[in-house]
Design an enzyme around this catalytic site. Structure first.
Site, PDB file in Angstrom:
ATOM      1  N   CYS A  17      15.029  23.765  24.524  1.00  0.00           N
ATOM      2  CA  CYS A  17      15.782  23.376  23.326  1.00  0.00           C
ATOM      3  C   CYS A  17      16.597  22.115  23.626  1.00  0.00           C
ATOM      4  CB  CYS A  17      16.715  24.517  22.917  1.00  0.00           C
ATOM      5  SG  CYS A  17      17.760  24.127  21.501  1.00  0.00           S
ATOM      6  N   SER A  33      19.614  21.432  22.953  1.00  0.00           N
ATOM      7  CA  SER A  33      21.019  21.624  23.338  1.00  0.00           C
ATOM      8  C   SER A  33      21.194  21.556  24.860  1.00  0.00           C
ATOM      9  CB  SER A  33      21.549  22.952  22.798  1.00  0.00           C
ATOM     10  OG  SER A  33      21.481  22.948  21.396  1.00  0.00           O
ATOM     11  N   HIS A  76      21.308  18.010  25.651  1.00  0.00           N
ATOM     12  CA  HIS A  76      22.635  17.467  25.331  1.00  0.00           C
ATOM     13  C   HIS A  76      23.596  17.681  26.507  1.00  0.00           C
ATOM     14  CE1 HIS A  76      21.836  16.400  21.264  1.00  0.00           C
ATOM     15  NE2 HIS A  76      21.922  17.593  20.723  1.00  0.00           N
ATOM     16  N   HIS A 120      19.194  28.638  27.204  1.00  0.00           N
ATOM     17  CA  HIS A 120      19.885  29.602  26.336  1.00  0.00           C
ATOM     18  C   HIS A 120      18.913  30.269  25.374  1.00  0.00           C
ATOM     19  CE1 HIS A 120      19.667  25.827  24.180  1.00  0.00           C
ATOM     20  NE2 HIS A 120      19.729  26.538  23.070  1.00  0.00           N
ATOM     21  N   CYS A 166      16.726  31.038  19.718  1.00  0.00           N
ATOM     22  CA  CYS A 166      17.559  29.892  19.305  1.00  0.00           C
ATOM     23  C   CYS A 166      16.917  29.129  18.164  1.00  0.00           C
ATOM     24  CB  CYS A 166      17.893  28.948  20.463  1.00  0.00           C
ATOM     25  SG  CYS A 166      18.905  27.573  19.867  1.00  0.00           S
TER      26      CYS A 166
HETATM   27  N1  APR Z   1      16.504   9.776  11.856  1.00  0.00           N
HETATM   28  C1  APR Z   1      15.552  10.720  11.662  1.00  0.00           C
HETATM   29  N2  APR Z   1      15.127  11.563  12.632  1.00  0.00           N
HETATM   30  C2  APR Z   1      15.656  11.434  13.854  1.00  0.00           C
HETATM   31  C3  APR Z   1      16.654  10.467  14.140  1.00  0.00           C
HETATM   32  C4  APR Z   1      17.064   9.602  13.075  1.00  0.00           C
HETATM   33  N3  APR Z   1      18.000   8.680  13.255  1.00  0.00           N
HETATM   34  N4  APR Z   1      16.987  10.606  15.444  1.00  0.00           N
HETATM   35  C5  APR Z   1      16.255  11.604  15.949  1.00  0.00           C
HETATM   36  N5  APR Z   1      15.437  12.116  15.007  1.00  0.00           N
HETATM   37  C6  APR Z   1      14.501  13.227  15.129  1.00  0.00           C
HETATM   38  C7  APR Z   1      13.635  13.225  16.365  1.00  0.00           C
HETATM   39  O1  APR Z   1      12.504  12.378  16.204  1.00  0.00           O
HETATM   40  C8  APR Z   1      13.252  14.691  16.507  1.00  0.00           C
HETATM   41  O2  APR Z   1      12.054  15.005  15.837  1.00  0.00           O
HETATM   42  O3  APR Z   1      15.242  14.434  15.259  1.00  0.00           O
HETATM   43  C9  APR Z   1      14.427  15.438  15.870  1.00  0.00           C
HETATM   44  C10 APR Z   1      15.233  16.260  16.868  1.00  0.00           C
HETATM   45  O4  APR Z   1      14.423  17.296  17.303  1.00  0.00           O
HETATM   46  P1  APR Z   1      14.334  17.861  18.827  1.00  0.00           P
HETATM   47  O5  APR Z   1      14.505  16.742  19.786  1.00  0.00           O
HETATM   48  O6  APR Z   1      13.124  18.728  18.903  1.00  0.00           O
HETATM   49  O7  APR Z   1      15.677  18.735  18.952  1.00  0.00           O
HETATM   50  P2  APR Z   1      15.955  20.249  18.457  1.00  0.00           P
HETATM   51  O8  APR Z   1      15.734  21.194  19.595  1.00  0.00           O
HETATM   52  O9  APR Z   1      15.275  20.478  17.148  1.00  0.00           O
HETATM   53  O10 APR Z   1      17.524  20.181  18.221  1.00  0.00           O
HETATM   54  C11 APR Z   1      18.054  19.370  17.168  1.00  0.00           C
HETATM   55  O11 APR Z   1      19.889  20.830  16.709  1.00  0.00           O
HETATM   56  O12 APR Z   1      20.577  22.770  17.759  1.00  0.00           O
HETATM   57  C12 APR Z   1      20.766  21.396  17.643  1.00  0.00           C
HETATM   58  O13 APR Z   1      21.564  20.742  19.843  1.00  0.00           O
HETATM   59  C13 APR Z   1      20.484  20.671  18.952  1.00  0.00           C
HETATM   60  O14 APR Z   1      21.481  18.643  18.201  1.00  0.00           O
HETATM   61  C14 APR Z   1      20.248  19.289  18.441  1.00  0.00           C
HETATM   62  C15 APR Z   1      19.548  19.521  17.113  1.00  0.00           C
HETATM   63 ZN    ZN Z   2      19.066  25.941  21.297  1.00  0.00          ZN
END
Ligand code: APR
Ligand code: ZN
Ligand code: ZN
Length: 367
Positions: A40, A42, A45, A61, A168
């Site tokens: 994930c 997070s 991060h 997690h 999650c």
């Molecule tokens: N505009 C549009 N899409 C974006 C942008 C942007 N400026 N920046 C990033 N993205 C997209 C990425 O291309 C990606 O598909 O956001 C998505 C994020 O997805 P993941 O990297 O798979 O992350 P994920 O596990 O889904 O978590 C997303 O939710 O729980 C929280 O901590 C986690 O902040 C994180 C968020």
């Molecule tokens: Zn998570």
């Protein structure tokens, strides 16, 4: 006992797989043998420093596990039970737990902030030195010790690989739709970020009967997935201004609900700007600490827009996860297509590099 575990020693470093000493579960705790750990954002991060955690810690997690041993006084689960660890521990009796919002329980915050279990100690040591827990789960370890209140028993015949995702990504995304926004049938929804969590907002909106589901992302492959999971429209934020495009798609009105599942002030503002009168923007993404967002007060007042957030799908995991299992079994919740890649635990850093590059949807490491 000894276990291989992925430790983050300091921000900016890779995960380091080391053999740690895992102490037996104490009163009210259980020792779990991890089956799968979800990859994930997070955790990423934390690795990049966007999110604070006590280090060194064993990250992870999201996961699924089998109970290996129960500590004194534990009656809710027994050795051999299949479980999902819950990354937000809850006491069951405080005002938030009683009111159906266990993710807001102070016990969860305590474990998350201290990196220690409730008695103030950890069950992990490396060369005699304390290693912290992450969110009370630490799923990137062959064995972990977690509070008994933080595991949920699932049916033995439910596949453990897909179960990991429920803990999650799925509950956070689908829960934000069902519990935080309470999306109504026939409504319009925009989702900013179609990654592992955002895709679950999309499928949650589809299950809830939303009529227009507009997915926004910067990557074409994510928008392709978005369509598979129920998006009726997709917008590439690299090519179009998503706020303007959403106005066009809704005849100038704006959407009833907008979800931000990225974690950036700019996209939170875009979600808010996409709303109709009385529309609700729900922030699910975790923005770097100390970041702020501002919104025009005029629309807040004269359009009665709502800006809110949702942690852990604003869920009651003990009723919501069984519901998600039922939805999967009924063919309504997609878990098979969500799990796009599996890595052996030894390749956990490769799994995070692929996440950073935007490959796939959700991957797991298996033990
Ligand atoms: N505009 C549009 N899409 C974006 C942008 C942007 N400026 N920046 C990033 N993205 C997209 C990425 O291309 C990606 O598909 O956001 C998505 C994020 O997805 P993941 O990297 O798979 O992350 P994920 O596990 O889904 O978590 C997303 O939710 O729980 C929280 O901590 C986690 O902040 C994180 C968020
Ligand atoms: Zn998570
Ligand atoms: Zn509580």
């Amino acid at each position: 006992m000894k276990a291989k575990a992925a430790i983050l020693f300091a921000v900016g470093q890779k995960l380091d797989i080391r053999e740690v000493e895992v102490e037996p579960p104490r009163s009210g705790e259980v020792l779990i043998q991890m089956a799968a750990g979800g990859v994930c954002h997070s955790d990423l991060h934390v690795m990049t420093g966007h999110l604070a955690a006590q280090l060194p810690a064993i990250l992870g997690h999201e996961g699924s596990a089998i109970v290996a041993e129960v500590g004194p006084g534990v009656t809710s689960v027994k050795r051999g039970d299949h479980v999902i660890p819950l990354w937000r521990l809850s006491c069951g009796i405080c005002e938030y737990c009683s009111d159906g919002r266990p993710a807001l329980c102070a016990e969860g915050t305590q474990i998350r902030m201290t990196g220690r279990l409730l008695d103030g100690t950890t069950r992990f040591k490396l060369d005699g030195v304390e290693i912290k827990h992450f969110a009370g789960v630490s799923s990137f370890s062959e064995y972990s010790v977690v509070p008994a209140n933080a595991v949920l028993k699932i049916p033995d015949d439910f596949p453990l690989d897909r179960a990991a995702l429920l803990g999650c990504g799925v509950i956070t995304g689908v829960g934000a739709v069902f519990n935080a926004a309470r999306v109504k049938p026939g409504s319009s929804v925009a989702i900013f970020g179609s990654g592992g969590v955002g895709i679950n907002v999309i499928q949650g909106a589809a299950i809830a009967g939303a009529e227009k589901i507009i997915a926004v992302d910067r990557l074409a492959n994510k928008l392709e997935f978005a369509r598979q999971f129920g998006a009726t429209h997709t917008l590439n934020a690299k090519e179009t201004n998503p706020v303007e495009a959403i106005r066009v798609l809704t005849g100038g009105r704006g959407v009833d609900y907008a979800f931000e599942v990225i974690g950036l002030p700019a996209t939170i503002r875009q979600a808010y700007d996409s709303l109709s009168k009385r529309g609700m923007a729900v922030v699910v993404g975790v923005a770097p600490m100390a970041m702020e967002v501002s919104v025009p007060i005029m629309t807040l007042v004269f359009e009665e827009r709502v800006l809110t957030g949702s942690v852990y799908g604003s869920s009651r995991p003990r009723t919501d996860i069984p519901m998600l299992i039922n939805l999967y079994r009924a063919g309504k919740l997609k878990l098979d297509a969500l799990l796009t890649r599996r890595y052996p635990f030894s390749q956990i850093n490769e799994a995070y590099e692929a996440l950073e590059r935007g490959e796939g949807l959700r991957s797991i490491v298996t033990f």
